[in-house]
Motif scaffolding. Structure first.
Motif, mmCIF file in Angstrom:
data_model
loop_
_atom_site.group_PDB
_atom_site.id
_atom_site.type_symbol
_atom_site.label_atom_id
_atom_site.label_comp_id
_atom_site.label_asym_id
_atom_site.label_seq_id
_atom_site.Cartn_x
_atom_site.Cartn_y
_atom_site.Cartn_z
ATOM 1 N N THR A 182 -0.358 -20.370 19.387
ATOM 2 C CA THR A 182 -0.003 -21.338 20.448
ATOM 3 C C THR A 182 -0.938 -21.658 21.661
ATOM 4 N N ALA A 183 -1.567 -22.355 22.039
ATOM 5 C CA ALA A 183 -2.370 -22.584 23.198
ATOM 6 C C ALA A 183 -1.734 -22.189 24.476
ATOM 7 N N ASP A 184 -2.326 -21.415 25.249
ATOM 8 C CA ASP A 184 -1.809 -20.876 26.431
ATOM 9 C C ASP A 184 -2.995 -20.629 27.555
ATOM 10 N N ARG A 185 -3.133 -21.347 28.546
ATOM 11 C CA ARG A 185 -4.141 -21.109 29.457
ATOM 12 C C ARG A 185 -4.302 -19.676 29.885
ATOM 13 N N ALA A 241 -7.773 -26.649 20.657
ATOM 14 C CA ALA A 241 -6.451 -26.369 21.540
ATOM 15 C C ALA A 241 -6.573 -25.410 22.456
ATOM 16 N N GLN A 242 -7.282 -24.221 22.225
ATOM 17 C CA GLN A 242 -7.568 -22.907 22.970
ATOM 18 C C GLN A 242 -8.218 -23.495 24.108
ATOM 19 N N PHE A 243 -9.222 -24.050 23.737
ATOM 20 C CA PHE A 243 -10.238 -24.445 24.966
ATOM 21 C C PHE A 243 -9.783 -25.580 25.862
ATOM 22 N N GLU A 244 -8.940 -26.288 25.202
ATOM 23 C CA GLU A 244 -8.267 -27.551 26.038
ATOM 24 C C GLU A 244 -7.221 -26.745 27.092
ATOM 25 N N ALA A 245 -6.645 -25.831 26.373
ATOM 26 C CA ALA A 245 -5.691 -25.143 27.311
ATOM 27 C C ALA A 245 -6.262 -24.071 28.357
ATOM 28 N N ALA A 246 -7.551 -23.676 28.123
ATOM 29 C CA ALA A 246 -8.052 -22.948 29.212
ATOM 30 C C ALA A 246 -8.490 -23.846 30.215
ATOM 31 N N GLY A 247 -8.687 -25.034 30.001
ATOM 32 C CA GLY A 247 -9.213 -26.101 31.228
ATOM 33 C C GLY A 247 -10.426 -26.887 30.802
ATOM 34 N N GLU A 261 -16.574 -31.154 26.968
ATOM 35 C CA GLU A 261 -16.843 -30.107 26.854
ATOM 36 C C GLU A 261 -16.150 -28.972 25.841
ATOM 37 N N LYS A 262 -14.990 -29.254 25.763
ATOM 38 C CA LYS A 262 -14.327 -28.332 24.852
ATOM 39 C C LYS A 262 -15.032 -28.399 23.371
ATOM 40 N N ASP A 263 -15.508 -29.563 22.920
ATOM 41 C CA ASP A 263 -16.178 -29.646 21.712
ATOM 42 C C ASP A 263 -17.330 -28.557 21.686
ATOM 43 N N GLN A 264 -18.141 -28.864 22.880
ATOM 44 C CA GLN A 264 -19.424 -28.086 22.946
ATOM 45 C C GLN A 264 -19.030 -26.454 23.234
ATOM 46 N N ALA A 265 -17.808 -26.024 23.598
ATOM 47 C CA ALA A 265 -17.668 -24.781 23.568
ATOM 48 C C ALA A 265 -17.155 -24.116 22.314
ATOM 49 N N ALA A 266 -16.556 -25.011 21.501
ATOM 50 C CA ALA A 266 -16.197 -24.639 20.328
ATOM 51 C C ALA A 266 -17.231 -24.466 19.285
ATOM 52 N N GLY A 267 -18.202 -25.472 19.574
ATOM 53 C CA GLY A 267 -19.500 -25.362 18.670
ATOM 54 C C GLY A 267 -20.535 -24.276 18.804
ATOM 55 N N THR A 268 -20.516 -23.887 20.447
ATOM 56 C CA THR A 268 -21.094 -22.697 20.635
ATOM 57 C C THR A 268 -20.667 -21.500 20.282
ATOM 58 N N LEU A 269 -19.168 -21.274 20.340
ATOM 59 C CA LEU A 269 -18.728 -19.924 19.813
ATOM 60 C C LEU A 269 -18.915 -19.948 18.250
ATOM 61 N N THR A 270 -18.589 -21.073 17.590
ATOM 62 C CA THR A 270 -18.815 -20.991 16.208
ATOM 63 C C THR A 270 -20.226 -20.739 15.497
ATOM 64 N N ALA A 271 -21.248 -21.458 16.493
ATOM 65 C CA ALA A 271 -22.478 -21.050 16.067
ATOM 66 C C ALA A 271 -22.730 -19.499 16.133
ATOM 67 N N TYR A 272 -22.319 -18.950 17.232
ATOM 68 C CA TYR A 272 -22.637 -17.506 17.443
ATOM 69 C C TYR A 272 -21.864 -16.660 16.294
ATOM 70 N N VAL A 273 -20.771 -17.007 15.777
ATOM 71 C CA VAL A 273 -19.968 -16.073 14.717
ATOM 72 C C VAL A 273 -20.740 -16.551 13.466
ATOM 73 N N LEU A 287 -18.738 -19.229 28.939
ATOM 74 C CA LEU A 287 -18.079 -20.238 29.023
ATOM 75 C C LEU A 287 -17.043 -20.121 30.182
ATOM 76 N N ALA A 288 -16.504 -19.021 30.228
ATOM 77 C CA ALA A 288 -15.352 -18.780 31.204
ATOM 78 C C ALA A 288 -15.979 -19.362 32.752
ATOM 79 N N ALA A 289 -17.452 -18.929 32.757
ATOM 80 C CA ALA A 289 -17.875 -19.318 34.054
ATOM 81 C C ALA A 289 -17.951 -20.866 34.356
ATOM 82 N N ARG A 290 -17.983 -21.583 33.171
ATOM 83 C CA ARG A 290 -17.848 -23.046 33.329
ATOM 84 C C ARG A 290 -16.704 -23.494 33.962
ATOM 85 N N LEU A 291 -15.476 -22.659 33.823
ATOM 86 C CA LEU A 291 -14.079 -23.304 34.339
ATOM 87 C C LEU A 291 -14.275 -23.141 35.888
#
Length: 241
Positions: A87-90, A139-145, A150-162, A235-239
């Motif tokens: 469950t998403a939690d900031r 949902a996790q990136f949305e909860a983070a703020g 930008e949350k789509d780009q954050a998810a894409g960046t993470l997935t591309a790394y993995v 990614l956290a620095a973007r927040l």
């Protein structure tokens, strides 16, 4: 509708045909995953799969239109191995994203053929299991703020790394498996050649010497965690912007 306007075909966007025989789509997918895990994508053909199922290739075409559709199904079936996102939690977004990334890498290493396929099948991500994972990650990136764009780009960046690091690892581990040796044996056999080749490159020798007694899997796990932490740091620095 013109040919240019015709939507891309996908197993997920056409009605499922009524079942008229004992062979089911689920049996086909399970057999395909087993074949892919054992022999890789080069071995997967409708004829080969039909032979494993004691069925004619024409029987398979009642359930899937072609090999590309079969790949869409097996990829989504493997995505089903992932635990549902928390469950998403900031306050816990980073831990949740770390778990998703770690589970995704483990999935890709259990099925070495899947990482290269993820970038090749255009609509594979609209399968129900893949959508559940992607939605949970967003949902996790949305909860983070992160803002919507930008949350789509954050998810894409993470997935591309993995997927990028898992593709490299899977190729490496597949080569070792074909050799019939363990990873520890493989590394030990290569060490004399590496020592000779790196004689004039002290930085490489220093790094290798520091890890000489560390199990190879631990080195890979730590390298993945280091890279993942740096991606999440960025990614956290973007927040804070």
């Amino acid at each position: 509708m013109t040919a240019e306007e015709k939507p891309t075909a996908s197993v997920w966007t056409r009605p499922r045909r009524p079942q008229r025989e004992q062979l089911t789509r689920e049996q086909i997918v399970a057999a395909a995953v087993e074949l892919l895990d054992r022999e890789g994508t080069e071995a997967l053909s409708m004829r080969r799969l039909g032979s494993r199922l004691n069925a004619a290739a024409t029987s398979l075409y009642r359930h899937v239109a072609n090999r590309d559709e079969l790949i869409q199904l097996v990829v989504d079936d493997v995505y089903g191995e992932l635990e549902p996102p928390a469950t998403a939690d900031r306050s816990r977004w980073r831990a949740a994203v770390t778990r998703i990334a770690t589970d995704l890498r483990a999935m890709a290493l259990r099925h070495p053929w899947i990482a290269p396929e993820l970038g090749q099948v255009g609509l594979v991500h609209i399968g129900p299991n893949a959508l559940r994972m992607s939605s949970g990650l967003l949902a996790q990136f949305e909860a983070a703020g992160f803002p919507t764009a930008e949350k789509d780009q954050a998810a894409g960046t993470l997935t591309a790394y993995v997927i990028g690091i898992a593709t490299s690892e899977a190729a490496y581990l597949s080569a070792i498996a074909r050799s019939g040796r363990t990873e520890q044996e493989w590394v030990a056999d290569l060490r004399p050649a590496f020592d000779e080749a790196s004689r004039d490159h002290p930085r490489l020798r220093d790094g290798d010497s520091a890890q000489q007694d560390v199990p190879p899997q631990q080195i890979r796990d730590e390298a993945f965690s280091y890279g993942l932490d740096r991606v999440l740091d960025g990614l956290a620095a973007r927040l804070d912007v």
